[in-house]
Every structure is written in C-alpha cells, then in structure tokens.
Design a protein around this motif. Structure first.
Motif, PDB file in Angstrom:
ATOM      1  N   HIS A 136       0.831  -1.204   0.000  1.00  0.00           N
ATOM      2  CA  HIS A 136       0.000   0.000   0.000  1.00  0.00           C
ATOM      3  C   HIS A 136       0.867   1.256   0.000  1.00  0.00           C
ATOM      4  CE1 HIS A 136      -3.812  -1.939   0.123  1.00  0.00           C
ATOM      5  NE2 HIS A 136      -3.664  -2.470   1.332  1.00  0.00           N
ATOM      6  N   GLY A 137       1.999   1.189   0.726  1.00  0.00           N
ATOM      7  CA  GLY A 137       2.923   2.324   0.718  1.00  0.00           C
ATOM      8  C   GLY A 137       3.496   2.576  -0.671  1.00  0.00           C
ATOM      9  N   LEU A 138       3.840   1.481  -1.371  1.00  0.00           N
ATOM     10  CA  LEU A 138       4.324   1.623  -2.742  1.00  0.00           C
ATOM     11  C   LEU A 138       3.243   2.197  -3.657  1.00  0.00           C
ATOM     12  CD1 LEU A 138       6.400  -1.626  -3.363  1.00  0.00           C
ATOM     13  CD2 LEU A 138       7.173   0.699  -3.801  1.00  0.00           C
ATOM     14  N   LYS A 139       2.005   1.746  -3.456  1.00  0.00           N
ATOM     15  CA  LYS A 139       0.896   2.238  -4.276  1.00  0.00           C
ATOM     16  C   LYS A 139       0.692   3.739  -4.060  1.00  0.00           C
ATOM     17  CE  LYS A 139      -4.134   1.722  -4.784  1.00  0.00           C
ATOM     18  NZ  LYS A 139      -4.505   2.982  -4.108  1.00  0.00           N
ATOM     19  N   ALA A 140       0.716   4.174  -2.782  1.00  0.00           N
ATOM     20  CA  ALA A 140       0.537   5.599  -2.492  1.00  0.00           C
ATOM     21  C   ALA A 140       1.677   6.423  -3.086  1.00  0.00           C
ATOM     22  CB  ALA A 140       0.453   5.810  -0.978  1.00  0.00           C
ATOM     23  N   ALA A 141       2.914   5.897  -2.990  1.00  0.00           N
ATOM     24  CA  ALA A 141       4.061   6.620  -3.553  1.00  0.00           C
ATOM     25  C   ALA A 141       3.957   6.704  -5.073  1.00  0.00           C
ATOM     26  CB  ALA A 141       5.356   5.925  -3.148  1.00  0.00           C
ATOM     27  N   ALA A 146       2.953   9.806  -9.965  1.00  0.00           N
ATOM     28  CA  ALA A 146       2.167  10.055 -11.174  1.00  0.00           C
ATOM     29  C   ALA A 146       1.622  11.479 -11.204  1.00  0.00           C
ATOM     30  CB  ALA A 146       1.010   9.050 -11.254  1.00  0.00           C
ATOM     31  N   LYS A 147       1.416  12.075 -10.022  1.00  0.00           N
ATOM     32  CA  LYS A 147       0.909  13.450  -9.947  1.00  0.00           C
ATOM     33  C   LYS A 147       2.012  14.490 -10.033  1.00  0.00           C
ATOM     34  CE  LYS A 147      -3.187  12.177  -7.253  1.00  0.00           C
ATOM     35  NZ  LYS A 147      -3.894  12.310  -5.946  1.00  0.00           N
ATOM     36  N   GLY A 148       3.275  14.027 -10.135  1.00  0.00           N
ATOM     37  CA  GLY A 148       4.367  14.968 -10.337  1.00  0.00           C
ATOM     38  C   GLY A 148       5.287  15.165  -9.162  1.00  0.00           C
ATOM     39  N   ASP A 149       5.065  14.450  -8.053  1.00  0.00           N
ATOM     40  CA  ASP A 149       5.945  14.586  -6.891  1.00  0.00           C
ATOM     41  C   ASP A 149       7.158  13.679  -7.100  1.00  0.00           C
ATOM     42  OD1 ASP A 149       7.181  14.944  -4.505  1.00  0.00           O
ATOM     43  OD2 ASP A 149       5.588  14.102  -3.249  1.00  0.00           O
ATOM     44  N   LEU A 150       8.202  14.226  -7.716  1.00  0.00           N
ATOM     45  CA  LEU A 150       9.376  13.421  -8.042  1.00  0.00           C
ATOM     46  C   LEU A 150      10.321  13.258  -6.866  1.00  0.00           C
ATOM     47  CD1 LEU A 150      10.178  14.825 -11.597  1.00  0.00           C
ATOM     48  CD2 LEU A 150       8.785  12.858 -10.978  1.00  0.00           C
ATOM     49  N   ASN A 151      10.032  13.905  -5.738  1.00  0.00           N
ATOM     50  CA  ASN A 151      10.873  13.763  -4.550  1.00  0.00           C
ATOM     51  C   ASN A 151      10.454  12.575  -3.684  1.00  0.00           C
ATOM     52  OD1 ASN A 151      12.512  16.115  -4.960  1.00  0.00           O
ATOM     53  ND2 ASN A 151      10.754  17.366  -4.377  1.00  0.00           N
ATOM     54  N   ILE A 152       9.362  11.918  -4.054  1.00  0.00           N
ATOM     55  CA  ILE A 152       8.824  10.837  -3.223  1.00  0.00           C
ATOM     56  C   ILE A 152       9.758   9.636  -3.256  1.00  0.00           C
ATOM     57  CG2 ILE A 152       7.464   9.831  -5.091  1.00  0.00           C
ATOM     58  CD1 ILE A 152       6.407  10.120  -1.405  1.00  0.00           C
ATOM     59  N   ARG A 153       9.970   9.039  -2.102  1.00  0.00           N
ATOM     60  CA  ARG A 153      10.741   7.803  -1.984  1.00  0.00           C
ATOM     61  C   ARG A 153      10.020   6.904  -0.976  1.00  0.00           C
ATOM     62  NH1 ARG A 153      12.511  10.343  -5.485  1.00  0.00           N
ATOM     63  NH2 ARG A 153      14.685  10.813  -6.023  1.00  0.00           N
ATOM     64  N   VAL A 154      10.233   5.603  -1.081  1.00  0.00           N
ATOM     65  CA  VAL A 154       9.602   4.666  -0.159  1.00  0.00           C
ATOM     66  C   VAL A 154      10.676   4.023   0.702  1.00  0.00           C
ATOM     67  CG1 VAL A 154       7.628   4.186  -1.633  1.00  0.00           C
ATOM     68  CG2 VAL A 154       9.692   2.847  -1.901  1.00  0.00           C
ATOM     69  N   PRO A 155      10.371   3.756   1.975  1.00  0.00           N
ATOM     70  CA  PRO A 155      11.362   3.087   2.827  1.00  0.00           C
ATOM     71  C   PRO A 155      11.568   1.643   2.377  1.00  0.00           C
ATOM     72  CG  PRO A 155       9.261   3.307   3.985  1.00  0.00           C
ATOM     73  CD  PRO A 155       9.128   4.089   2.720  1.00  0.00           C
ATOM     74  N   VAL A 156      12.800   1.192   2.451  1.00  0.00           N
ATOM     75  CA  VAL A 156      13.138  -0.180   2.059  1.00  0.00           C
ATOM     76  C   VAL A 156      13.340  -0.995   3.326  1.00  0.00           C
ATOM     77  CG1 VAL A 156      14.759  -1.647   0.822  1.00  0.00           C
ATOM     78  CG2 VAL A 156      14.226   0.647  -0.048  1.00  0.00           C
ATOM     79  N   GLN A 157      12.465  -1.996   3.502  1.00  0.00           N
ATOM     80  CA  GLN A 157      12.511  -2.844   4.694  1.00  0.00           C
ATOM     81  C   GLN A 157      12.667  -4.296   4.268  1.00  0.00           C
ATOM     82  OE1 GLN A 157       8.734  -1.922   6.423  1.00  0.00           O
ATOM     83  NE2 GLN A 157       9.410   0.003   7.328  1.00  0.00           N
ATOM     84  N   GLY A 158      13.627  -4.975   4.889  1.00  0.00           N
ATOM     85  CA  GLY A 158      13.802  -6.395   4.606  1.00  0.00           C
ATOM     86  C   GLY A 158      14.613  -6.627   3.343  1.00  0.00           C
ATOM     87  N   ARG A 159      14.601  -7.910   2.918  1.00  0.00           N
ATOM     88  CA  ARG A 159      15.382  -8.316   1.744  1.00  0.00           C
ATOM     89  C   ARG A 159      14.557  -9.160   0.781  1.00  0.00           C
ATOM     90  NH1 ARG A 159      20.463 -11.097   4.566  1.00  0.00           N
ATOM     91  NH2 ARG A 159      18.722 -11.980   5.760  1.00  0.00           N
TER      92      ARG A 159
END
Length: 410
Positions: A136-141, A146-159
């Motif tokens: 869901h976090g990836l979907k929101a990001a 897609a709306k133009g927020d190119l600064n968005i990043r998602v936290p990377v957890q696990g492997r």
C-alpha cells in the motif's frame, strides 16, 4: 508498442513439490512405523489419491484465475490459507476414514483440524498485513509520483521481493527526477540561447545600420571618418560571419554530422603556425607566447583544420584573459596518445564557473562584451571536436594564478 512481462507459470515446480512431499512422507512413514509391505502400499495409495486431488484443486484455482478476482491482497492470501486448510482437512479426513479410525477419534480429529485451520488463517492474515502495508505504501508513492511529486521515496525494509520492488521504485524516481532536472536545464538553456544569440546578432547589426545610415544620409563626409566607419562595419561583418560559422559547427556537432577528414599530419607544424598567428596579439598584451613539442609526437592521425580550430580557441581565450603574463603550449606523447596543454598566468576562472565553461553560450563575463570574449561557443566547439576525435578535454584553474586546458587525442 507496449511490452508486457508475464511470469512463467511454476507448474513444473508445483508438480515436483507434490511428488517430493509424497516421497518424504512415505520415507518418514517407513523409518518410524516400519510397516509391512501391504500397509506401505495402502499408505502410498492414500497419499497418492489425496495428493492428486490436492494438486488438481490447486491447479484449478490457478488455471481459472480465482485469485485474480480477489479485491485485495489480504483476501488473496486468506483464500490461499483457506484452500490449504481445506485440502489439509480433506487429506487427514480421507486417510482416517480409509484407516477405519473410530467415530469418536475421527470427530475429535475433525474438531482439532477446524481449530488448527482457523488459527492458521488468522495468523496468516495477521502476518500478511506486514506485506500488504508495504505494498500500500508503494501504491501511495506511485500515485504521488504520477501526480508529479518526483521527490517521493519509499522506505526499504527487509530483503524480500517487496524490498527489491521498493529499491526499483526509488531508482526509477531518481532517474525521473534527474531527467526532469535535465529537461528544465535544457529549457533554461534554450531560453538563454535565444536571448544570447539575439544579443550577439543585434549588437553588430545595430552598429552597421547606424554606420550605413550615417554615410548614406551624408552625416559624415570626411574621407577619414568614412573610412573609419567602413572599417568598423567590416569588423562587424566579420564578427557576424564568425558567429554564424560557430552556430553552424555547433549544429553539426549536436547532430553528430560533423565531418572529419582525418589523416596522418604534423601536430608540431600546426602548433607552430597557430602560435605564429597570435604573435601580434601577444605583443599587444605584452604577453610571452611559447610552445614546446616533443620530437616523437608526429605524425598524429587527426583532422588538421578541426584541431587547428581547437588550438585557436584555446590560445585565443588564454591571450584574451592574460596581460603581461605567459601563455604556454605543451605537446607530448603518452601511452594513450597525444596530450596538448594550453596554460596561462591570467586572471583564472572562478570555481563556480569551471563546471560550465564548456557549455554553449556560457560566459563568466556576464556583460557579453565582445572585447573580452566571443559568443561563448568556442570552448563548446573545442570539446565537440576533441570528442569527435575520440578524445577528451579538461580544465584546471585558480583565480589570480591562471588556467590550464588539456586535451588528449587517441
């Protein structure tokens, strides 16, 4: 044309897994129970029947895409747990029936199986929340991206695979941000290019128009004054011609169509001729102009006219920014080819300008006075010519101490 990636169905792995489970179960049965051959045959038959039914049920769920109709990943995982629990219940119930277990023991086994299945589904649903929350976090990001927020990043957890997906998303976002910044820079450069070309074309044109109008209207009739005016007009025409030539060469370099007539030639002679052509300008600036070429340099496989243009641009720049100093040209052969260095003891280049000196129309002197420089295309053309030869050009400078340009030809 769109490219759609579809994963290969893991049917072979599924079939191998079912057969492996049956084999391991029979092996454990033999090691622990040490049954006679008739009981081993019956057990193999029971396990084979239940494994076949389970495999067919799993394949039907996959083949008809039941999972694809699930509204959420939670329900997909829960459906998988439910199917696994039902098949487990069936396997145990069928085996117990075939082994003539007492009704009391069979009922107790059913109750325990229902309890275990429910606990497995509840635990599975709870643990799957960690996966679905990350998705869901990836979907929101992705929606923000897609709306133009190119600064968005998602936290990377696990492997796991979701972490790999998050890493890929962050890399994609960084590349999109870099591409967007490059596009903005190109747009800014385009606007500057129009403004700078307009300035560099308008200045000599305005001067020539004023001169011609003054001569045509009889405002000046003194022969000496008329001659001086016409000489000024000739100089402006030469400046315009040089600017147009620069623009044409820059367009050729951008299009990758810059013609090179390469042949073995004497670089030492080319350097000598170029230095001689700047002798008068060096005298006017009270600057020492010197050159040093290693004897083993020649011959060099190059376009003589194009490399002559590079030397003219570099030496001309050095002399324009050096008064009562020294401009030196050094040529030597290296293991990679030929290295040419043009150094001066002039005013130097500011650190913030070093990264941009090779950009077209860039000039550290913002007034764009042609007395202190051209249109800002000379170094960009020099870099393009050197790269067209397969080489590279670099610059080092310190304000107040001088500048050193070095280009290498393979």
């Amino acid at each position: 044309m769109k490219t759609t990636l579809t994963p290969n169905p893991p049917l072979a792995r599924f079939a191998i897994g079912v057969l492996l489970i049956v084999a391991i179960s029979l092996g454990i049965f033999v090691l622990i129970m040490v049954p006679p051959m008739n009981e081993l045959g019956l057990m193999a038959l029971y396990l084979g029947i239940t494994a076949l039914i389970s495999a067919l049920a799993g394949y039907a769920a996959y083949r008809f895409g039941w999972i694809n109709h699930s509204p959420t990943l939670h329900w997909t995982l829960l459906g998988g747990y439910a199917l696994a629990s039902i098949l487990t219940f069936f396997n145990v119930w069928f085996s117990a029936q075939m082994m003539f277990v007492s009704p009391h023991d069979l009922l107790l086994a059913i109750i325990l199986l229902v309890f275990a299945s429910g606990m497995a589904m509840a635990l599975g649903y709870f643990l799957s929340s960690t996966v679905t929350e990350r998705i869901h976090g990836l979907k929101a990001a992705a929606e923000k991206l897609a709306k133009g927020d190119l600064n968005i990043r998602v936290p990377v957890q696990g492997r796991d695979e979701v972490s790999v997906l998050a890493n890929a998303f962050n890399q994609m976002a960084e590349q999109l941000q870099a591409a967007d910044q490059k596009q903005r820079d190109l747009e800014s450069m385009r606007r500057d290019l129009i403004a700078w070309v307009s300035h560099d074309l308008q200045t000599p044109l305005t001067s020539m128009r004023a001169i011609l109008e003054a001569v045509a209207d009889g405002v000046v009739d003194d022969p000496e004054t008329v001659k001086r005016y016409l000489n000024t007009a000739q100089r402006d025409v030469r400046n315009l011609s040089a600017l147009i030539d620069d623009l044409f060469q820059m367009a050729q370099l951008d299009a990758g169509g810059f013609p090179l007539n390469k042949a073995n030639a004497s670089l030492s002679d080319l350097v000598s001729d170029t230095l001689e052509s700047f002798t008068e300008l060096a005298k006017q600036n009270e600057t020492t102009l010197e050159g040093n070429v290693d004897p083993e340099v020649d011959p060099v496989h190059m376009d003589t006219q194009a490399i002559g243009r590079v030397l003219n641009n570099l030496i001309g720049n050095a002399l324009r920014h050096t008064v009562r100093g020294r401009v030196s040209v050094w040529v030597r052969r290296t293991s990679q080819g030929v290295e040419v260095t043009v150094s001066d003891t002039g005013e130097g280049i500011r650190a913030e300008d070093l990264q941009q000196v090779f950009e077209r129309f860039y000039r550290g002197e913002k007034s764009r006075n042609r007395g202190t420089g051209g249109a800002g295309l000379g170094l960009a053309i020099a870099r393009g010519i050197v790269r067209a030869h397969g080489g590279e050009i670099t610059v080092e400078s310190e304000v107040g101490k001088g500048t050193q340009f070095t280009f290498r030809l393979p």
